[in-house]
Design a protein around this motif. Structure first.
Motif: not given
Length: 133
Positions: A43-50, A66-76, A84-90
């Protein structure tokens, strides 16, 4: 004089409201996964890449979450814009780093998913998105 025992570090306590919400979302996802027979490896394992939020296993299978908590289904899109691609690369680089540190798992099939978790007061279900290659 006896040396005091070294206490291993426990999980870091979230400090900011966003960190507390993230920890709550991760705990919700982990409870759901455990109910489905998954066992926590990291849980929450870290290295230099993320950071890798959750790594769970069943016999012969790994699941990277990958867990994303959100208050509401907004613009994102309830968290989808954060995948997106950059997050997936990390995530891919961090995963490679984890495998290098844990070579016994390198031949185990892995599935990568995102868990989009509605935060309270919402009672909506967690949305699961498969993160393909």
């Amino acid at each position: 004089m006896a040396a005091s025992p070294v206490k291993p570090p426990g999980p870091a306590r979230p400090r900011s409201p966003a960190q507390r919400q993230g920890a709550w979302a991760e705990q919700r996802v982990l409870r759901l996964l455990r109910l489905r027979g998954w066992e926590l490896l990291e849980r929450n394992w870290r290295c230099r890449w993320g950071e890798l939020d959750l790594i769970v296993q069943k016999p012969g299978r790994l699941l990277l979450v990958e867990v994303k908590g959100r208050r509401r289904d907004g613009m994102d899109g309830g968290g989808t814009a954060a995948l997106r691609r950059r997050k997936r690369q990390r995530l891919a680089r961090a995963w490679d780093c984890w495998l290098a540190a844990h070579p016994r798992w390198e031949r185990t099939p892995v599935e990568q998913v995102a868990a989009l978790v509605p935060l309270p007061p919402s009672r909506a279900p967690v949305r699961w998105i498969r993160l393909g290659d």
